[in-house]
Design a protein around this motif. Structure first.
Motif, PDB file in Angstrom:
ATOM      1  N   SER A 108      16.356   2.094  -1.817  1.00 44.92           N
ATOM      2  CA  SER A 108      17.285   2.484  -0.758  1.00 44.92           C
ATOM      3  C   SER A 108      17.436   3.984  -0.542  1.00 44.92           C
ATOM      4  CB  SER A 108      18.667   1.887  -1.056  1.00 44.92           C
ATOM      5  OG  SER A 108      19.150   2.355  -2.312  1.00 44.92           O
ATOM      6  N   ILE A 109      16.711   4.815  -1.268  1.00 47.41           N
ATOM      7  CA  ILE A 109      16.903   6.263  -1.176  1.00 47.41           C
ATOM      8  C   ILE A 109      15.744   6.872  -0.391  1.00 47.41           C
ATOM      9  CG2 ILE A 109      17.323   8.395  -2.482  1.00 47.41           C
ATOM     10  CD1 ILE A 109      19.389   6.072  -2.951  1.00 47.41           C
ATOM     11  N   ALA A 112      15.640  13.019  -0.823  1.00 43.70           N
ATOM     12  CA  ALA A 112      16.717  13.373  -1.753  1.00 43.70           C
ATOM     13  C   ALA A 112      16.165  14.298  -2.829  1.00 43.70           C
ATOM     14  CB  ALA A 112      17.312  12.116  -2.395  1.00 43.70           C
ATOM     15  N   GLU A 116      18.282  13.247  -8.171  1.00 42.26           N
ATOM     16  CA  GLU A 116      18.867  12.074  -7.533  1.00 42.26           C
ATOM     17  C   GLU A 116      17.869  10.915  -7.505  1.00 42.26           C
ATOM     18  OE1 GLU A 116      21.340  15.537  -6.190  1.00 42.26           O
ATOM     19  OE2 GLU A 116      19.211  15.199  -6.532  1.00 42.26           O
ATOM     20  N   HIS A 117      16.630  11.190  -7.106  1.00 42.75           N
ATOM     21  CA  HIS A 117      15.614  10.133  -7.107  1.00 42.75           C
ATOM     22  C   HIS A 117      15.367   9.604  -8.514  1.00 42.75           C
ATOM     23  CE1 HIS A 117      14.022   9.282  -3.160  1.00 42.75           C
ATOM     24  NE2 HIS A 117      13.923  10.575  -2.866  1.00 42.75           N
ATOM     25  N   ALA A 120      17.896   7.031  -9.462  1.00 43.37           N
ATOM     26  CA  ALA A 120      17.613   5.714  -8.880  1.00 43.37           C
ATOM     27  C   ALA A 120      16.422   5.062  -9.577  1.00 43.37           C
ATOM     28  CB  ALA A 120      17.360   5.849  -7.386  1.00 43.37           C
ATOM     29  N   GLU A 183      21.332   1.839  -6.917  1.00 43.44           N
ATOM     30  CA  GLU A 183      20.567   3.075  -6.755  1.00 43.44           C
ATOM     31  C   GLU A 183      21.434   4.182  -6.161  1.00 43.44           C
ATOM     32  OE1 GLU A 183      17.389   1.625  -4.342  1.00 43.44           O
ATOM     33  OE2 GLU A 183      16.427   0.604  -6.024  1.00 43.44           O
ATOM     34  N   VAL A 184      22.283   3.844  -5.222  1.00 45.00           N
ATOM     35  CA  VAL A 184      23.156   4.858  -4.603  1.00 45.00           C
ATOM     36  C   VAL A 184      24.108   5.436  -5.645  1.00 45.00           C
ATOM     37  CG1 VAL A 184      24.969   5.237  -2.881  1.00 45.00           C
ATOM     38  CG2 VAL A 184      22.937   3.896  -2.282  1.00 45.00           C
ATOM     39  N   THR A 187      22.138   7.700  -7.936  1.00 46.69           N
ATOM     40  CA  THR A 187      21.811   8.936  -7.232  1.00 46.69           C
ATOM     41  C   THR A 187      23.018   9.873  -7.197  1.00 46.69           C
ATOM     42  OG1 THR A 187      20.173   7.809  -5.883  1.00 46.69           O
ATOM     43  CG2 THR A 187      21.042   9.845  -5.001  1.00 46.69           C
TER      44      THR A 187
END
Length: 197
Positions: A108-109, A112, A116-117, A120, A183-184, A187
């Motif tokens: 979902s990312i 970024a 952050e990646h 996730a 994942e959010v 992140t």
């Protein structure tokens, strides 16, 4: 028992399989491996997506760290597909079948920061490794050859996961993404930790 696909199975009922197994045992292992093929195909595409969308101060190190992982995971998928064929079934690797077979959401990312990646990806690797370990347990008596293949793959996947987690870990051993279940969330937690450092 490892997750077995509810939708896509390795195509066909095999008329033959490897010596020492019945066709129904071969079909059972092939169905289990179809789920692993779907997961590994999804993983190498997700890793490439991250490779293309990572930005920020750690861009180059993460960008270059991911390509060998992409290549290795793609090779794992090929090995699993060939094992399915060896067992007398037909591996299914079409995009529609992969999407239909998944029991997890799409990554979902988008664009970024590197950290952050990686936050996730920590969750992505956790899911793939957990399911690989379940498949290892499910093949212990049924097919030690397949189990051996999955064990070798798990060792490599766990090392790649360590590479990811090393970026998220404090010197005290705590992960910046601890407690994240999406994942959010991962992140956001990884990014917040990076910004406060």
């Amino acid at each position: 028992m490892a997750k077995e696909s509810k939708k896509t199975k390795a195509a066909g009922n095999p008329y033959f399989t490897v010596p020492g197994m019945t066709p129904s045992q071969g079909a059972e292992v092939a169905a289990l491996l179809q789920n692993r093929l779907t997961a590994l195909t999804d993983l190498h595409l997700t890793l490439k997506h991250v490779h293309w969308n990572v930005v920020g101060p750690n861009f180059i190190s993460v960008h270059e760290m991911l390509d060998p992982q992409v290549d290795a995971v793609r090779e794992m998928a090929d090995t699993v597909a060939e094992r399915i064929a060896t067992l007398g079934a037909s591996p299914v690797g079409t995009p529609g079948a992969i999407v239909a077979d998944r029991d997890w959401s799409d990554y979902s990312i988008g664009r970024a920061g590197a950290i952050e990646h990686l936050g996730a990806l920590d969750l992505v690797y956790t899911g793939v490794i957990t399911d690989h370990r379940s498949a290892i347990a499910a093949t212990e008596e049924l097919d030690p050859i397949t189990q051996d293949m999955l064990i070798g793959q798990s060792a490599a996947l766990e090392q790649f996961h360590w590479f990811v987690r090393a970026h998220l870990e404090s010197t005290g051993g705590h992960l910046s993404t601890e407690g994240a279940v999406t994942e959010v969330q991962a992140t956001e937690r990884a990014g917040a930790k990076r910004r406060s450092a």
